[in-house]
Design a protein around this motif. Structure first.
Motif, PDB file in Angstrom:
ATOM      1  N   THR A   1       0.847  -1.237   0.065  1.00 26.45           N
ATOM      2  CA  THR A   1       0.032   0.157  -0.157  1.00 26.45           C
ATOM      3  C   THR A   1       0.787   1.375   0.007  1.00 26.45           C
ATOM      4  N   ILE A   2       0.567   2.005  -0.929  1.00 29.24           N
ATOM      5  CA  ILE A   2       1.133   3.504  -1.089  1.00 29.24           C
ATOM      6  C   ILE A   2       0.481   4.558  -0.892  1.00 29.24           C
ATOM      7  N   THR A   3       0.781   5.226   0.009  1.00 34.69           N
ATOM      8  CA  THR A   3      -0.079   6.378   0.562  1.00 34.69           C
ATOM      9  C   THR A   3       0.292   7.732  -0.676  1.00 34.69           C
ATOM     10  N   LEU A   4      -0.763   8.221  -1.157  1.00 32.96           N
ATOM     11  CA  LEU A   4      -0.536   9.578  -2.133  1.00 32.96           C
ATOM     12  C   LEU A   4      -0.724  10.678  -1.383  1.00 32.96           C
ATOM     13  N   VAL A   5      -0.152  11.736  -2.052  1.00 31.08           N
ATOM     14  CA  VAL A   5      -0.149  13.037  -1.530  1.00 31.08           C
ATOM     15  C   VAL A   5      -1.741  13.487  -1.388  1.00 31.08           C
ATOM     16  N   ASP A   6      -1.877  14.279  -0.344  1.00 35.13           N
ATOM     17  CA  ASP A   6      -3.264  14.677   0.108  1.00 35.13           C
ATOM     18  C   ASP A   6      -3.847  15.644  -0.865  1.00 35.13           C
ATOM     19  N   ASP A   7      -2.881  16.573  -1.388  1.00 31.89           N
ATOM     20  CA  ASP A   7      -3.530  17.718  -2.480  1.00 31.89           C
ATOM     21  C   ASP A   7      -3.985  16.723  -3.751  1.00 31.89           C
ATOM     22  N   PHE A   8      -3.502  15.694  -4.156  1.00 35.44           N
ATOM     23  CA  PHE A   8      -4.062  14.978  -5.009  1.00 35.44           C
ATOM     24  C   PHE A   8      -5.635  14.387  -4.540  1.00 35.44           C
ATOM     25  N   GLY A   9      -5.428  13.737  -3.858  1.00 34.73           N
ATOM     26  CA  GLY A   9      -6.685  13.111  -3.159  1.00 34.73           C
ATOM     27  C   GLY A   9      -7.815  14.089  -2.706  1.00 34.73           C
ATOM     28  N   THR A  10      -7.552  15.267  -2.342  1.00 35.80           N
ATOM     29  CA  THR A  10      -8.570  16.302  -2.097  1.00 35.80           C
ATOM     30  C   THR A  10      -9.152  16.937  -3.328  1.00 35.80           C
ATOM     31  N   ASP A  11      -8.290  16.817  -4.550  1.00 32.11           N
ATOM     32  CA  ASP A  11      -8.869  17.404  -5.666  1.00 32.11           C
ATOM     33  C   ASP A  11      -9.888  16.705  -6.471  1.00 32.11           C
ATOM     34  N   VAL A  12      -9.470  15.220  -6.238  1.00 39.14           N
ATOM     35  CA  VAL A  12     -10.356  14.301  -7.015  1.00 39.14           C
ATOM     36  C   VAL A  12     -11.536  14.149  -5.964  1.00 39.14           C
ATOM     37  N   PHE A  13     -11.379  14.128  -4.656  1.00 38.61           N
ATOM     38  CA  PHE A  13     -12.537  14.186  -3.809  1.00 38.61           C
ATOM     39  C   PHE A  13     -13.574  15.240  -3.970  1.00 38.61           C
ATOM     40  N   SER A  14     -13.128  16.345  -4.118  1.00 39.25           N
ATOM     41  CA  SER A  14     -13.984  17.635  -4.220  1.00 39.25           C
ATOM     42  C   SER A  14     -14.572  17.843  -5.743  1.00 39.25           C
ATOM     43  N   ARG A  15     -13.912  17.224  -6.808  1.00 36.51           N
ATOM     44  CA  ARG A  15     -14.346  17.388  -8.105  1.00 36.51           C
ATOM     45  C   ARG A  15     -15.717  16.163  -8.303  1.00 36.51           C
ATOM     46  N   LEU A  16     -15.551  15.127  -7.459  1.00 36.10           N
ATOM     47  CA  LEU A  16     -16.536  14.360  -7.472  1.00 36.10           C
ATOM     48  C   LEU A  16     -17.592  14.520  -6.588  1.00 36.10           C
ATOM     49  N   GLN A  17     -17.402  15.179  -5.451  1.00 36.15           N
ATOM     50  CA  GLN A  17     -18.456  15.485  -4.591  1.00 36.15           C
ATOM     51  C   GLN A  17     -19.272  16.945  -5.032  1.00 36.15           C
ATOM     52  N   GLU A  18     -18.617  17.728  -5.714  1.00 36.16           N
ATOM     53  CA  GLU A  18     -19.191  18.733  -6.301  1.00 36.16           C
ATOM     54  C   GLU A  18     -19.899  18.655  -7.739  1.00 36.16           C
ATOM     55  N   LYS A  19     -19.645  17.709  -8.180  1.00 34.65           N
ATOM     56  CA  LYS A  19     -20.127  17.054  -9.536  1.00 34.65           C
ATOM     57  C   LYS A  19     -19.650  17.773 -10.663  1.00 34.65           C
ATOM     58  N   ASN A  20     -18.401  18.210 -10.494  1.00 41.84           N
ATOM     59  CA  ASN A  20     -17.634  18.711 -11.558  1.00 41.84           C
ATOM     60  C   ASN A  20     -17.450  17.676 -12.776  1.00 41.84           C
ATOM     61  N   ILE A  21     -17.123  16.356 -12.034  1.00 42.52           N
ATOM     62  CA  ILE A  21     -17.087  15.227 -12.812  1.00 42.52           C
ATOM     63  C   ILE A  21     -18.055  14.299 -12.570  1.00 42.52           C
ATOM     64  N   VAL A  22     -18.950  13.849 -13.688  1.00 40.51           N
ATOM     65  CA  VAL A  22     -20.020  13.050 -13.628  1.00 40.51           C
ATOM     66  C   VAL A  22     -20.028  11.779 -14.338  1.00 40.51           C
ATOM     67  N   ASN A  23     -18.978  11.442 -15.171  1.00 38.73           N
ATOM     68  CA  ASN A  23     -19.034  10.436 -16.097  1.00 38.73           C
ATOM     69  C   ASN A  23     -17.400   9.834 -16.567  1.00 38.73           C
ATOM     70  N   SER A  24     -17.403   8.961 -17.187  1.00 37.93           N
ATOM     71  CA  SER A  24     -15.974   8.504 -17.342  1.00 37.93           C
ATOM     72  C   SER A  24     -15.208   9.292 -18.590  1.00 37.93           C
ATOM     73  N   ASP A  25     -15.919  10.144 -19.525  1.00 40.88           N
ATOM     74  CA  ASP A  25     -15.194  10.810 -20.196  1.00 40.88           C
ATOM     75  C   ASP A  25     -14.695  11.963 -19.620  1.00 40.88           C
ATOM     76  N   GLU A  26     -15.503  12.603 -18.576  1.00 39.09           N
ATOM     77  CA  GLU A  26     -15.038  13.921 -17.878  1.00 39.09           C
ATOM     78  C   GLU A  26     -13.841  13.354 -17.009  1.00 39.09           C
ATOM     79  N   TYR A  27     -13.825  12.260 -16.531  1.00 40.86           N
ATOM     80  CA  TYR A  27     -12.820  11.814 -15.424  1.00 40.86           C
ATOM     81  C   TYR A  27     -11.555  11.584 -16.228  1.00 40.86           C
ATOM     82  N   ARG A  28     -11.552  11.172 -17.592  1.00 39.80           N
ATOM     83  CA  ARG A  28     -10.250  10.740 -18.223  1.00 39.80           C
ATOM     84  C   ARG A  28      -9.756  12.063 -18.675  1.00 39.80           C
ATOM     85  N   ASP A  29     -10.783  13.065 -19.093  1.00 41.43           N
ATOM     86  CA  ASP A  29     -10.035  14.343 -19.338  1.00 41.43           C
ATOM     87  C   ASP A  29      -9.227  15.145 -18.172  1.00 41.43           C
ATOM     88  N   TYR A  30      -9.709  14.743 -17.053  1.00 41.07           N
ATOM     89  CA  TYR A  30      -9.070  15.500 -15.747  1.00 41.07           C
ATOM     90  C   TYR A  30      -7.960  14.515 -15.297  1.00 41.07           C
TER      91      TYR A  30
END
Length: 446
Positions: free
Chosen positions: A179-208
């Motif tokens: 198990t490798i812990t990843l940096v929080d900045d990356f995790g919070t960015d992924v988390f907030s984009r999903l929570q705030e529905k800035n990303i809602v499908n696979s195409d948008e996620y691959r672009d990001y």
């Protein structure tokens, strides 16, 4: 009779039609590796002379494919070690990930993000040495440049800064994952984009988020480890918590390797830097490095695409033996060079046998039943060798049903998912050289 048959051993057997049936080689194209042959009436009604030939010239060399497809590899490969013959061997892996869902509760709070890599039990070289993993964020679209495949020579860009870092001692057989812990900045960015529905499908996620690279350290000299591509064993895991009236409940979301997009957004990059001088002459796939020019040795390295090449240029000299004849059996014996293997650089029990044309284009597998099998019967005397049954293939060459310029090559079966290497005796090593043992039947000789 030509000089390369000057040590023929002959065994004379007189047979009478109908008195004794014999087994020789079948002409079925489905059983190259089968030694059963249904003899015709002309054969069984004749006086038979069996000749055992073990001095027919075998031509051995080494070739290297320009590249091999690794986007369909069965495992993730990462690590690095230095080999005294093949050079510095490095494997890194690149892949795309997609979330299992695009919804996170609006009240949830980010905790952490980790990468879990599940062992798939494959390893090569010394696992007692420390390995390093750098997790990199890919910054280019993970798509092949010209066709539907990535290769061991493919490249992809990634950010210099690590998303994660781990020094570890591999335990591919005793452990189940790292198990490798990843940096929080990356995790919070992924988390907030999903929570705030800035990303809602696979195409948008691959672009990001275009993907991840798993890269060893430049200073590593340990082993190359195989990790599973299964979504059950390898994934990113995003942890978050939601407060209730009584407690804080931790949950998680898995972000898994994308196995649905075509072409597959995955590949292993495998390189070998600074090998011995003879191997450096393999600049393209049409070059054949003769064993005579490489200390009477031939080489195999999966992942890189280096293969031992074998030809039988004088098979038609069997016609110099008076009488009508047929090949009853043919076994090729190839010895690994002594002290070129050990507990870290292991020999495999089997190697696949393929056919290439004169330009080293791979044309076919010899058959699904024809392998180079490691014979360890006299291993205590350091007498081990790979043996390949080739009677039907040799008969095709002799009868001109197959191009005499064709050659056989040896590689591990999973050559695009491994980094195993072998050093084989060529055709000039005296008692340790590669030899072909033929049983040739002569009948109706006048």
């Amino acid at each position: 009779m030509k000089v390369f048959l000057n040590k023929v051993r002959a065994l004379y057997i007189i047979m009478f039609g109908g008195f004794l049936s014999i087994a020789v080689i079948s002409c079925s194209s489905e059983i190259y590796n089968d030694s059963e042959f249904v003899a015709g009436e002309t054969f069984t009604d004749s006086n038979i002379r069996l000749i055992l030939v073990d001095t027919l010239t075998v031509s051995t060399s080494t070739m290297k494919f320009d590249s091999i497809t690794t986007s369909e590899s069965t495992r993730i490969l990462t690590g690095k070690y230095t080999d005294s013959v093949f050079g510095s061997i490095t494997a890194s892996s690149y892949m795309q990930f997609l979330p299992e869902t695009y919804t996170i509760d609006s009240e949830a709070e980010f905790d952490s993000i980790v990468m879990v890599l599940g062992y798939d039990k494959y390893y090569y070289n010394d696992t007692l040495q420390k390995n390093t993993i750098h997790i990199k964020k890919i910054n280019e679209n993970l798509k092949p440049e010209s066709d539907d495949y990535f290769y061991n020579t493919s490249n992809i860009g990634y950010d210099e800064d690590d998303l994660g870092f781990l020094e570890y001692y591999p335990r591919p057989l005793a452990g189940d994952s790292i198990t490798i812990t990843l940096v929080d900045d990356f995790g919070t960015d992924v988390f907030s984009r999903l929570q705030e529905k800035n990303i809602v499908n696979s195409d948008e996620y691959r672009d990001y988020f275009k993907g991840i690279g798993i890269v060893p350290d430049d200073t590593d000299n340990g082993s190359i480890i195989g990790f599973s591509k299964s979504s059950e064993n390898t994934y990113l895991r995003l942890y978050f918590s939601t407060d209730t009236a009584d407690e804080s409940v931790q949950e998680y979301m898995d972000i898994q390797i994308n196995a649905t997009t075509s072409p597959i957004p995955f590949f292993n990059k495998i390189t070998a830097d600074d090998p011995i001088a003879p191997l450096q002459t393999l600049t393209n796939s049409k070059v054949n490095l003769e064993s005579a020019d490489s200390n009477n040795q031939s080489f195999i390295e999966s992942g890189i695409g280096i293969a031992m090449r074998v030809q039988f240029p004088h098979i038609n000299s069997l016609y110099d033996i008076p009488g009508n004849g047929t090949i009853l059996d043919g076994v090729l014996k190839i010895k690994p060079v002594a002290q070129s293997y050990d507990d870290h650089l292991k020999l495999r029990d089997t190697l696949a046998v393929y056919v290439v044309d004169q330009n080293n284009n791979l044309t076919e597998t010899l058959t699904s039943t024809s392998y180079a099998i490691l014979n360890r019967d006299n291993q205590e005397f350091n007498d081990i060798y790979y043996e390949i049954s080739l009677a039907y293939y040799l008969e095709e060459l002799q009868l001109k049903d197959r191009d005499i310029d064709d050659a056989l090559i040896l590689l591990p079966i999973d050559y695009n998912s491994s980094v195993d290497r072998f050093i084989m005796s060529g055709n000039g090593n005296g008692e340790n050289e590669t030899i072909l043992e033929l049983t040739y039947g002569i009948y109706d000789e006048d």
